[in-house]
Design a protein around this motif. Structure first.
Motif, PDB file in Angstrom:
ATOM      1  N   TYR A 193      17.362  38.018  11.493  1.00 43.86           N
ATOM      2  CA  TYR A 193      16.001  38.992  12.359  1.00 43.86           C
ATOM      3  C   TYR A 193      16.159  37.799  13.215  1.00 43.86           C
ATOM      4  O   TYR A 193      15.148  36.813  13.294  1.00 43.86           O
ATOM      5  CB  TYR A 193      14.757  39.281  11.779  1.00 43.86           C
ATOM      6  CG  TYR A 193      14.874  39.967  10.516  1.00 43.86           C
ATOM      7  CD1 TYR A 193      15.362  39.241   9.061  1.00 43.86           C
ATOM      8  CD2 TYR A 193      15.137  41.902  10.465  1.00 43.86           C
ATOM      9  CE1 TYR A 193      15.641  40.280   8.327  1.00 43.86           C
ATOM     10  CE2 TYR A 193      15.434  42.251   9.584  1.00 43.86           C
ATOM     11  CZ  TYR A 193      15.347  41.875   7.953  1.00 43.86           C
ATOM     12  OH  TYR A 193      15.574  42.448   7.505  1.00 43.86           O
ATOM     13  N   ARG A 243      12.665  37.981  16.583  1.00 42.64           N
ATOM     14  CA  ARG A 243      10.895  38.032  16.768  1.00 42.64           C
ATOM     15  C   ARG A 243      10.849  38.092  17.759  1.00 42.64           C
ATOM     16  O   ARG A 243      10.035  36.854  17.832  1.00 42.64           O
ATOM     17  CB  ARG A 243       9.588  38.387  15.675  1.00 42.64           C
ATOM     18  CG  ARG A 243       8.039  38.715  15.925  1.00 42.64           C
ATOM     19  CD  ARG A 243       6.898  38.868  15.846  1.00 42.64           C
ATOM     20  NE  ARG A 243       6.014  39.528  15.991  1.00 42.64           N
ATOM     21  CZ  ARG A 243       4.746  39.327  15.147  1.00 42.64           C
ATOM     22  NH1 ARG A 243       4.413  38.059  15.390  1.00 42.64           N
ATOM     23  NH2 ARG A 243       3.615  40.200  15.830  1.00 42.64           N
ATOM     24  N   LYS A 251       6.182  41.518  19.620  1.00 42.63           N
ATOM     25  CA  LYS A 251       6.757  42.646  19.295  1.00 42.63           C
ATOM     26  C   LYS A 251       7.473  42.911  18.079  1.00 42.63           C
ATOM     27  O   LYS A 251       7.266  41.689  16.834  1.00 42.63           O
ATOM     28  CB  LYS A 251       8.372  42.637  20.255  1.00 42.63           C
ATOM     29  CG  LYS A 251       7.532  42.230  21.430  1.00 42.63           C
ATOM     30  CD  LYS A 251       7.643  43.971  22.269  1.00 42.63           C
ATOM     31  CE  LYS A 251       7.334  43.881  23.234  1.00 42.63           C
ATOM     32  NZ  LYS A 251       7.958  43.355  24.477  1.00 42.63           N
ATOM     33  N   GLU A 252       8.204  43.969  17.470  1.00 42.68           N
ATOM     34  CA  GLU A 252       8.166  44.231  16.430  1.00 42.68           C
ATOM     35  C   GLU A 252       9.342  42.814  16.042  1.00 42.68           C
ATOM     36  O   GLU A 252      10.106  42.296  16.936  1.00 42.68           O
ATOM     37  CB  GLU A 252       9.062  45.600  16.299  1.00 42.68           C
ATOM     38  CG  GLU A 252      10.281  45.709  16.659  1.00 42.68           C
ATOM     39  CD  GLU A 252       9.738  45.913  18.381  1.00 42.68           C
ATOM     40  OE1 GLU A 252       9.148  45.534  18.584  1.00 42.68           O
ATOM     41  OE2 GLU A 252      10.795  46.773  18.661  1.00 42.68           O
ATOM     42  N   ILE A 253       9.691  43.214  14.298  1.00 42.17           N
ATOM     43  CA  ILE A 253       9.981  41.970  14.232  1.00 42.17           C
ATOM     44  C   ILE A 253      12.266  42.599  14.097  1.00 42.17           C
ATOM     45  O   ILE A 253      11.854  43.594  13.400  1.00 42.17           O
ATOM     46  CB  ILE A 253       9.877  41.203  12.577  1.00 42.17           C
ATOM     47  CG1 ILE A 253       9.055  40.772  12.626  1.00 42.17           C
ATOM     48  CG2 ILE A 253      11.791  40.950  11.996  1.00 42.17           C
ATOM     49  CD1 ILE A 253       8.960  40.435  11.009  1.00 42.17           C
ATOM     50  N   PHE A 261      16.065  43.760  13.397  1.00 46.30           N
ATOM     51  CA  PHE A 261      16.761  43.318  12.651  1.00 46.30           C
ATOM     52  C   PHE A 261      18.159  42.592  13.757  1.00 46.30           C
ATOM     53  O   PHE A 261      18.528  42.956  15.145  1.00 46.30           O
ATOM     54  CB  PHE A 261      17.432  44.489  11.997  1.00 46.30           C
ATOM     55  CG  PHE A 261      19.333  44.052  11.553  1.00 46.30           C
ATOM     56  CD1 PHE A 261      20.007  44.946  12.112  1.00 46.30           C
ATOM     57  CD2 PHE A 261      19.334  43.727   9.786  1.00 46.30           C
ATOM     58  CE1 PHE A 261      21.756  44.583  11.720  1.00 46.30           C
ATOM     59  CE2 PHE A 261      20.761  43.794   9.826  1.00 46.30           C
ATOM     60  CZ  PHE A 261      21.770  43.782   9.923  1.00 46.30           C
ATOM     61  N   PHE A 302      14.131  34.727  12.101  1.00 50.57           N
ATOM     62  CA  PHE A 302      13.940  34.956  10.663  1.00 50.57           C
ATOM     63  C   PHE A 302      15.444  34.735  10.252  1.00 50.57           C
ATOM     64  O   PHE A 302      15.855  35.948  10.792  1.00 50.57           O
ATOM     65  CB  PHE A 302      12.836  35.883  10.095  1.00 50.57           C
ATOM     66  CG  PHE A 302      11.887  35.683  10.253  1.00 50.57           C
ATOM     67  CD1 PHE A 302      10.957  36.147  11.532  1.00 50.57           C
ATOM     68  CD2 PHE A 302      10.515  34.767  10.313  1.00 50.57           C
ATOM     69  CE1 PHE A 302       9.769  35.991  12.170  1.00 50.57           C
ATOM     70  CE2 PHE A 302       9.332  34.588  10.749  1.00 50.57           C
ATOM     71  CZ  PHE A 302       8.763  34.870  11.088  1.00 50.57           C
ATOM     72  N   VAL A 336      18.941  45.127  -1.515  1.00 49.87           N
ATOM     73  CA  VAL A 336      19.013  45.878  -0.306  1.00 49.87           C
ATOM     74  C   VAL A 336      17.254  45.303  -0.046  1.00 49.87           C
ATOM     75  O   VAL A 336      16.627  44.859   1.168  1.00 49.87           O
ATOM     76  CB  VAL A 336      19.267  46.485   0.284  1.00 49.87           C
ATOM     77  CG1 VAL A 336      18.715  47.485   0.118  1.00 49.87           C
ATOM     78  CG2 VAL A 336      19.127  46.124   1.736  1.00 49.87           C
ATOM     79  N   TYR A 337      15.941  45.563  -0.999  1.00 54.58           N
ATOM     80  CA  TYR A 337      14.790  46.117  -0.503  1.00 54.58           C
ATOM     81  C   TYR A 337      14.492  45.008  -0.834  1.00 54.58           C
ATOM     82  O   TYR A 337      13.133  44.230  -0.446  1.00 54.58           O
ATOM     83  CB  TYR A 337      14.043  47.174  -1.499  1.00 54.58           C
ATOM     84  CG  TYR A 337      15.076  48.183  -1.339  1.00 54.58           C
ATOM     85  CD1 TYR A 337      15.728  48.829  -3.012  1.00 54.58           C
ATOM     86  CD2 TYR A 337      14.792  48.844  -0.462  1.00 54.58           C
ATOM     87  CE1 TYR A 337      15.916  50.591  -2.277  1.00 54.58           C
ATOM     88  CE2 TYR A 337      15.213  50.330  -0.278  1.00 54.58           C
ATOM     89  CZ  TYR A 337      16.046  50.921  -1.037  1.00 54.58           C
ATOM     90  OH  TYR A 337      16.773  51.882  -1.036  1.00 54.58           O
ATOM     91  N   GLU A 338      14.131  43.968  -1.227  1.00 57.33           N
ATOM     92  CA  GLU A 338      14.260  42.492  -2.079  1.00 57.33           C
ATOM     93  C   GLU A 338      14.289  41.609  -1.439  1.00 57.33           C
ATOM     94  O   GLU A 338      15.021  40.314  -1.204  1.00 57.33           O
ATOM     95  CB  GLU A 338      14.145  42.396  -3.937  1.00 57.33           C
ATOM     96  CG  GLU A 338      13.195  43.071  -4.567  1.00 57.33           C
ATOM     97  CD  GLU A 338      11.956  43.315  -5.197  1.00 57.33           C
ATOM     98  OE1 GLU A 338      11.650  43.957  -4.990  1.00 57.33           O
ATOM     99  OE2 GLU A 338      11.841  41.695  -4.607  1.00 57.33           O
ATOM    100  N   GLN A 339      14.293  41.437  -0.256  1.00 55.96           N
ATOM    101  CA  GLN A 339      14.497  40.404   1.140  1.00 55.96           C
ATOM    102  C   GLN A 339      14.204  39.533   1.190  1.00 55.96           C
ATOM    103  O   GLN A 339      12.734  39.165   1.066  1.00 55.96           O
ATOM    104  CB  GLN A 339      14.591  41.062   1.881  1.00 55.96           C
ATOM    105  CG  GLN A 339      16.053  42.285   2.099  1.00 55.96           C
ATOM    106  CD  GLN A 339      16.036  42.573   4.002  1.00 55.96           C
ATOM    107  OE1 GLN A 339      16.224  41.528   4.503  1.00 55.96           O
ATOM    108  NE2 GLN A 339      17.396  43.035   3.573  1.00 55.96           N
ATOM    109  N   PHE A 341      12.137  35.871   3.018  1.00 57.52           N
ATOM    110  CA  PHE A 341      12.228  35.461   3.988  1.00 57.52           C
ATOM    111  C   PHE A 341      12.399  33.955   4.542  1.00 57.52           C
ATOM    112  O   PHE A 341      11.111  33.237   3.771  1.00 57.52           O
ATOM    113  CB  PHE A 341      11.203  35.922   5.212  1.00 57.52           C
ATOM    114  CG  PHE A 341      11.471  37.150   5.364  1.00 57.52           C
ATOM    115  CD1 PHE A 341      11.717  38.559   4.881  1.00 57.52           C
ATOM    116  CD2 PHE A 341      12.363  37.507   6.986  1.00 57.52           C
ATOM    117  CE1 PHE A 341      11.952  39.940   4.904  1.00 57.52           C
ATOM    118  CE2 PHE A 341      12.574  38.864   7.474  1.00 57.52           C
ATOM    119  CZ  PHE A 341      12.482  40.085   6.858  1.00 57.52           C
ATOM    120  N   GLY A 342      12.722  33.078   5.538  1.00 54.12           N
ATOM    121  CA  GLY A 342      12.853  31.944   5.308  1.00 54.12           C
ATOM    122  C   GLY A 342      11.077  32.035   7.152  1.00 54.12           C
ATOM    123  O   GLY A 342      10.982  32.640   6.740  1.00 54.12           O
ATOM    124  N   PRO A 343      10.823  30.472   6.781  1.00 50.06           N
ATOM    125  CA  PRO A 343       9.869  30.674   7.577  1.00 50.06           C
ATOM    126  C   PRO A 343      10.294  31.358   9.169  1.00 50.06           C
ATOM    127  O   PRO A 343       8.971  30.883   9.613  1.00 50.06           O
ATOM    128  CB  PRO A 343       9.476  28.308   7.076  1.00 50.06           C
ATOM    129  CG  PRO A 343      10.876  27.962   7.200  1.00 50.06           C
ATOM    130  CD  PRO A 343      11.317  29.157   5.946  1.00 50.06           C
TER     131      PRO A 343
END
Lengths: 112, 116
Positions: free
Chosen positions: B35, B37, B41-43, B45, B91, B102-105, B107-109
């Motif tokens: 992803y 950002r 703005k928005e994050i 994909f 990200f 797929v819903y349980e993503q 994220f890295g820092p």
């Protein structure tokens, strides 16, 4: 084209107050609406999520309110604490597109 | 259990240079996402790997971006040549490979990329 619109951009709340962040979407194919919390230097972390078959979901001090007809959902943080200060992102996901669409984020500051 | 890691945390490069970002997903996670950002703005994909295969790269901005995931473990995202508009936070996220996962993503820092 932004799929999910989020407001406000920033929010300042006194400790103990209620923080409210709003999101709106257009695509009725979305069927999963999560909120993510991001602290500085960290990645977004799933906070709470809701499906459109319920109007409200509560987990501790965090509540999602969902209005399917208005295509809006909001995050309420009750008894806001300084430790809640973070950036919050709403998002939406649906089988069409198979990807998350995020809002622009809300920077929340809770003043002691 | 170690989370998603990304390297570097920050990168400042000049326009026209090349930068490679790396993501190490959580061990055992077959799904890997990138992803971006842009400030304020928005994050957004960028793309999705299942193991070493690109499942969806519809969010990749243009052919200056190349993502790879050799061996289905870590992934790299190369930007060549970098342009000013590529600046932002990149990200990476990973998840297990079940229908509900797929819903349980996770994220890295992120990697903050600044192109000057």
């Amino acid at each position: 084209q932004q799929q999910v619109k989020q407001s406000p951009q920033s929010l300042i709340v006194q400790k103990g107050g209620i923080s409210i962040i709003n999101c709106a979407y257009e695509n009725t194919a979305f069927d999963y609406f999560p909120w993510y919390q991001q602290f500085p230097g960290k990645g977004p972390a799933l906070l709470i999520a809701i499906r459109p078959d319920v109007s409200e979901k509560k987990e501790g001090r965090f509540t999602i309110s969902f209005n399917k007809s208005a295509k809006q959902f909001s995050l309420h943080i009750m008894d806001s604490q300084p430790g809640d200060s973070a950036t919050y992102f709403c998002a939406a996901y649906g089988n069409t597109g198979n990807q998350f669409y995020f809002g622009t984020g809300t920077s929340l500051t809770v003043i002691p | 259990e170690a989370g998603v890691t990304q390297f570097p945390s920050h990168s400042v490069i000049e326009k026209g240079q090349t930068v490679t970002l790396r993501c190490d997903p959580i061990s055992g996670h077959d799904n890997l996402y990138w992803y971006r950002r842009v400030m304020g703005k928005e994050i957004k994909f960028l793309l999705h790997f299942v193991k070493e295969s690109k499942q969806d790269e519809s969010g990749m901005p243009n052919n200056r971006f190349l993502a790879e995931r050799t061996g289905g473990t870590y992934s790299t995202l190369k930007v060549q040549p970098a342009e000013l508009e590529d600046s932002g936070v990149y990200f990476c996220a990973s998840s297990l490979d079940g229908l509900a996962d797929v819903y349980e993503q996770y994220f890295g820092p992120g990697t903050r990329l600044t192109v000057t």
